[in-house]
Design a protein around this motif. Sequence first.
Motif, PDB file in Angstrom:
ATOM      1  N   ALA A  31      42.894  48.237  47.770  1.00 28.72           N
ATOM      2  CA  ALA A  31      43.484  49.513  47.356  1.00 28.72           C
ATOM      3  C   ALA A  31      42.772  50.062  46.130  1.00 28.72           C
ATOM      4  O   ALA A  31      43.388  50.548  45.194  1.00 28.72           O
TER       5      ALA A  31
ATOM      6  N   GLY B  74      45.854  42.573  44.391  1.00 22.49           N
ATOM      7  CA  GLY B  74      46.466  42.762  43.088  1.00 22.49           C
ATOM      8  C   GLY B  74      47.896  43.240  43.175  1.00 22.49           C
ATOM      9  O   GLY B  74      48.445  43.449  44.266  1.00 22.49           O
ATOM     10  N   ASP B  75      48.506  43.439  41.996  1.00 25.63           N
ATOM     11  CA  ASP B  75      49.904  43.861  41.970  1.00 25.63           C
ATOM     12  C   ASP B  75      50.055  45.366  41.793  1.00 25.63           C
ATOM     13  O   ASP B  75      51.165  45.867  41.607  1.00 25.63           O
ATOM     14  N   ALA B  76      48.955  46.091  41.840  1.00 26.32           N
ATOM     15  CA  ALA B  76      48.972  47.543  41.696  1.00 26.32           C
ATOM     16  C   ALA B  76      47.678  48.086  42.270  1.00 26.32           C
ATOM     17  O   ALA B  76      46.708  47.331  42.458  1.00 26.32           O
ATOM     18  N   PRO B  77      47.624  49.395  42.560  1.00 30.38           N
ATOM     19  CA  PRO B  77      46.364  49.940  43.056  1.00 30.38           C
ATOM     20  C   PRO B  77      45.277  49.881  41.992  1.00 30.38           C
ATOM     21  O   PRO B  77      45.564  49.867  40.798  1.00 30.38           O
TER      22      PRO B  77
ATOM     23  N   VAL C  71      51.157  50.489  51.902  1.00 25.45           N
ATOM     24  CA  VAL C  71      50.353  49.673  50.995  1.00 25.45           C
ATOM     25  C   VAL C  71      51.148  48.430  50.606  1.00 25.45           C
ATOM     26  O   VAL C  71      52.287  48.532  50.150  1.00 25.45           O
ATOM     27  N   ARG C  72      50.538  47.263  50.770  1.00 22.81           N
ATOM     28  CA  ARG C  72      51.174  45.999  50.395  1.00 22.81           C
ATOM     29  C   ARG C  72      50.385  45.368  49.242  1.00 22.81           C
ATOM     30  O   ARG C  72      49.166  45.207  49.338  1.00 22.81           O
ATOM     31  N   TYR C  73      51.090  45.016  48.174  1.00 22.57           N
ATOM     32  CA  TYR C  73      50.453  44.369  47.037  1.00 22.57           C
ATOM     33  C   TYR C  73      50.705  42.853  47.090  1.00 22.57           C
ATOM     34  O   TYR C  73      51.619  42.386  47.758  1.00 22.57           O
TER      35      TYR C  73
ATOM     36  N   GLN D 236      46.727  55.979  41.026  1.00 23.03           N
ATOM     37  CA  GLN D 236      48.152  55.657  41.049  1.00 23.03           C
ATOM     38  C   GLN D 236      48.970  56.747  41.741  1.00 23.03           C
ATOM     39  O   GLN D 236      49.804  56.438  42.619  1.00 23.03           O
TER      40      GLN D 236
ATOM     41  N   ALA E 299      43.198  47.543  40.948  1.00 27.68           N
ATOM     42  CA  ALA E 299      43.279  46.431  39.997  1.00 27.68           C
ATOM     43  C   ALA E 299      41.951  46.198  39.290  1.00 27.68           C
ATOM     44  O   ALA E 299      41.915  45.947  38.075  1.00 27.68           O
TER      45      ALA E 299
ATOM     46  N   ARG F  11      46.602  38.981  49.597  1.00 24.58           N
ATOM     47  CA  ARG F  11      45.189  38.599  49.549  1.00 24.58           C
ATOM     48  C   ARG F  11      44.723  38.156  50.933  1.00 24.58           C
ATOM     49  O   ARG F  11      45.275  37.230  51.528  1.00 24.58           O
TER      50      ARG F  11
ATOM     51  N   GLU G 280      46.329  44.784  49.552  1.00 24.82           N
ATOM     52  CA  GLU G 280      45.733  44.696  48.212  1.00 24.82           C
ATOM     53  C   GLU G 280      46.131  43.376  47.559  1.00 24.82           C
ATOM     54  O   GLU G 280      47.308  43.044  47.479  1.00 24.82           O
TER      55      GLU G 280
END
Length: 503
Positions: free
Chosen positions: A66, A90-93, A158-160, A146, A95, A163, A88
């Motif tokens: 992402a 990471g924990d946010a777009p 979108v899934r954070y 964001q 990263a 991996r 994604e």
Amino acid sequence: MELSAMSDKCCGTTEAAQAANACCDPAAKAEAITAGADCCGAGAEHDVASGATDEWAALPVVVVGAGPVGLAAAAQLQERGLAFQVLEAGDAPAAAVRSWGHVRLFSPWRFNIDAAAARLLTDAGWVRPADDHLPTGAQLAADYLQPLAGLPAIKPHVRYGARVVAITRLGLDRIRTAGRVTTPFLVRLADGEDVLARAVIDASGTWGRPNVLGASGIPAHGEAEAAAFVESALPDVLGRDRERFAGRHTLVVGAGHSAANTLLALAELAEQVPGTRVTWAIRATDPVRSYGGQSADALPARGALGSRLRAHVESGAITLLGGFSVQRVAAGPDGTVEVSDGTRTVTADRIVSATGFRPDHSIAAELRLDLDPVLGSTRALAPLIDPNEHSCGTVPPHGVDELAHPEPDFYAIGVKSYGRAPTFLLATGYEQARSVAAALAGDWAAARDVQLDLPETGVCNSNPVDGDAGRGLATGIAGGLLSAPLALVSVSAGESQAGSCCG
């Protein structure tokens, strides 16, 4: 291309197509199937391509990553009405972009925003940043990526914390051919979950896989044991990482934009804190390539990088070691580290490794990839991006045909598509995303109508300089971290500059 012109390349029975290796031309096969041909085995494939197989058609296109290019792919797929899911790690777009948020791009906003993403955002009331402003990585993430990831048309898909560790075909390994094209992709996550997809777009970038210090492409002797002394590319020298560098001697290894950015920040720190020393090691005997286009550069901020770097070297603020190829790294006395090229040894407190990045294709090891043996890009793309021949701005337009693998409907786009070439620009990745999305929607005319308007540059290549035949430059951020970092000149205290270009 007329169907008759392709008959000897693709059409016929499954057995005949396999014998002729015809399935290795996915673009020709797709056109023929769409035209109604019995290609690479069959009416079943035509049914799938035409949407007659409901189960297959209901599967999403999975986008891995992402970042800027992954989210651009999502926007393009959304406009095309194709179901998609972005995975994604990471924990946010964005990263990776956030990790170099202190860096200012040297390309203005107009080169950093995808057209489909801009349309979706504008419809939602987004106010576009001034096209000629140079954003930082933090601004790119906060003011563009964001909001894009948060759009109602994008956010639910979108899934954070997802991996991807492997991509294959459901129930098939790389050897099996029969039924391959009609078999869904299986995308496995680190937690063991399997996600099925009708196509996969890998936009995961290269940020997590930096090159080694060793000049031969493998770790230098002792490099692993000395890892505690080594910083990755683009440390925030004037900000959060200041204490690790203030009053110390730092050796920067590499000749690309990320090296230049760090060198300029360290030179500024040396003016502020007594005892701060800076040494720069490059494999080339002359740094002229690192200085780039300077005043002739189409992007003034990028040109200023080379000019300022040169001034610091000539003034002695930065000690240059030319023709230095790292062979050995070892912990020295009193908490220092020693770096040797076999003849000379430098003793420093810290090392910044700005030697570039490389793609990790291991997650797709069970897919049929056709990779260039030099760059690690697709074989068709390699001559168009070869850093021995091209700079960022001279890479020609390219899209789905150059990105296609023998594995139908699998594409790597963005900086990962360039392999180890440092000639990537964000605008290039956005056009890749547009072309691939159009192809997956069956709009081959649009997919092949690829166009790019890029600023010329003299810094994003690795041609040997006079008197240094055979030595390419050690690149910095390969392609600009997923999207494009490429650090550049400092514009104010605590702020660096980068660009959506090579590294």
